[in-house]
Design an enzyme around this catalytic site. Structure first.
Site, PDB file in Angstrom:
ATOM      1  N   CYS A   9      -9.394  -2.286  -7.026  1.00 12.82           N
ATOM      2  CA  CYS A   9      -8.408  -3.339  -7.315  1.00 12.82           C
ATOM      3  C   CYS A   9      -9.050  -4.512  -8.043  1.00 12.82           C
ATOM      4  O   CYS A   9      -8.448  -5.085  -8.954  1.00 12.82           O
ATOM      5  CB  CYS A   9      -7.743  -3.813  -6.028  1.00 12.82           C
ATOM      6  SG  CYS A   9      -6.595  -2.601  -5.350  1.00 12.82           S
TER       7      CYS A   9
ATOM      8  N   GLU B 252      -2.292  -4.375  -4.362  1.00 11.34           N
ATOM      9  CA  GLU B 252      -2.612  -5.140  -5.561  1.00 11.34           C
ATOM     10  C   GLU B 252      -2.308  -4.338  -6.818  1.00 11.34           C
ATOM     11  O   GLU B 252      -1.670  -4.818  -7.755  1.00 11.34           O
ATOM     12  CB  GLU B 252      -4.097  -5.546  -5.570  1.00 11.34           C
ATOM     13  CG  GLU B 252      -4.513  -6.420  -4.425  1.00 11.34           C
ATOM     14  CD  GLU B 252      -5.010  -5.639  -3.213  1.00 11.34           C
ATOM     15  OE1 GLU B 252      -4.254  -4.794  -2.671  1.00 11.34           O
ATOM     16  OE2 GLU B 252      -6.156  -5.878  -2.790  1.00 11.34           O
TER      17      GLU B 252
ATOM     18  N   ASN C  43       0.853  -1.185   0.000  1.00  8.95           N
ATOM     19  CA  ASN C  43       0.000   0.000   0.000  1.00  8.95           C
ATOM     20  C   ASN C  43       0.884   1.227   0.000  1.00  8.95           C
ATOM     21  O   ASN C  43       1.894   1.274   0.704  1.00  8.95           O
ATOM     22  CB  ASN C  43      -0.892   0.032   1.239  1.00  8.95           C
ATOM     23  CG  ASN C  43      -2.013  -0.969   1.179  1.00  8.95           C
ATOM     24  OD1 ASN C  43      -2.227  -1.641   0.185  1.00  8.95           O
ATOM     25  ND2 ASN C  43      -2.747  -1.079   2.263  1.00  8.95           N
ATOM     26  N   ILE C  44       0.520   2.213  -0.781  1.00 12.78           N
ATOM     27  CA  ILE C  44       1.215   3.497  -0.781  1.00 12.78           C
ATOM     28  C   ILE C  44       0.191   4.525  -0.318  1.00 12.78           C
ATOM     29  O   ILE C  44      -0.700   4.912  -1.072  1.00 12.78           O
ATOM     30  CB  ILE C  44       1.788   3.829  -2.177  1.00 12.78           C
ATOM     31  CG1 ILE C  44       2.770   2.725  -2.599  1.00 12.78           C
ATOM     32  CG2 ILE C  44       2.453   5.199  -2.169  1.00 12.78           C
ATOM     33  CD1 ILE C  44       3.270   2.837  -4.015  1.00 12.78           C
ATOM     34  N   GLU C  45       0.298   4.878   0.956  1.00 11.13           N
ATOM     35  CA  GLU C  45      -0.691   5.750   1.589  1.00 11.13           C
ATOM     36  C   GLU C  45      -0.447   7.209   1.221  1.00 11.13           C
ATOM     37  O   GLU C  45       0.661   7.610   0.883  1.00 11.13           O
ATOM     38  CB  GLU C  45      -0.623   5.589   3.115  1.00 11.13           C
ATOM     39  CG  GLU C  45      -0.782   4.154   3.597  1.00 11.13           C
ATOM     40  CD  GLU C  45      -2.163   3.557   3.369  1.00 11.13           C
ATOM     41  OE1 GLU C  45      -3.145   4.321   3.286  1.00 11.13           O
ATOM     42  OE2 GLU C  45      -2.251   2.318   3.276  1.00 11.13           O
TER      43      GLU C  45
ATOM     44  N   CYS D 290     -10.124  -4.340  -2.620  1.00  9.37           N
ATOM     45  CA  CYS D 290     -11.176  -3.325  -2.738  1.00  9.37           C
ATOM     46  C   CYS D 290     -11.772  -3.375  -4.146  1.00  9.37           C
ATOM     47  O   CYS D 290     -11.267  -4.069  -5.037  1.00  9.37           O
ATOM     48  CB  CYS D 290     -10.613  -1.932  -2.423  1.00  9.37           C
ATOM     49  SG  CYS D 290      -9.574  -1.231  -3.731  1.00  9.37           S
TER      50      CYS D 290
ATOM     51  N   CYS E 299      -3.404   0.851  -3.522  1.00  6.89           N
ATOM     52  CA  CYS E 299      -3.375  -0.435  -2.822  1.00  6.89           C
ATOM     53  C   CYS E 299      -2.245  -1.317  -3.341  1.00  6.89           C
ATOM     54  O   CYS E 299      -1.754  -1.155  -4.454  1.00  6.89           O
ATOM     55  CB  CYS E 299      -4.708  -1.158  -3.013  1.00  6.89           C
ATOM     56  SG  CYS E 299      -6.127  -0.286  -2.359  1.00  6.89           S
TER      57      CYS E 299
END
Length: 100
Positions: free
Chosen positions: A60, A26, A13-15, A57, A24
């Site tokens: 994704c 994926e 994940n890259i927030e 999600c 996300c």
């Protein structure tokens, strides 16, 4: 995630403070594969620090549907050893994809 070439791609994940800009794991893995020249993938494993097997999600799921065959395996796991197996069609029935 495994590309048709057999190469394995990972993601995380890259927030972002603007949640809509978050990416996300994926999609990070898929986009890494695409950036490396892959256009199609064979299987994906999704894991997280959750109580049960984690599921992707909606965004994704749509991206997965566009880069995998509908019968490609999707492995849903967690860090505690829980495991479930489904397919791309199983996580997004009726996906909006180009008909072949």
């Amino acid at each position: 995630m495994v590309g048709d070439s057999g190469k394995v791609y990972g993601g995380c994940n890259i927030e972002n403070a603007s949640y809509g800009a978050t990416n996300c794991a994926e999609r990070t893995a898929i986009f890494s594969g695409v950036a490396a020249g892959e256009t199609h993938f064979k299987a994906i494993l999704i894991t997280g620090n959750t109580d049960g097997p984690i599921a992707p999600c909606g965004i994704c799921r749509q991206v997965i549907a566009e880069f995998f065959d509908q019968d490609a395996p999707v492995y849903l796991t967690n860090q505690k050893g829980a495991f479930a197996e489904t397919t791309v069609a199983g996580i997004l029935p009726g996906a909006f994809v180009e008909l072949k």
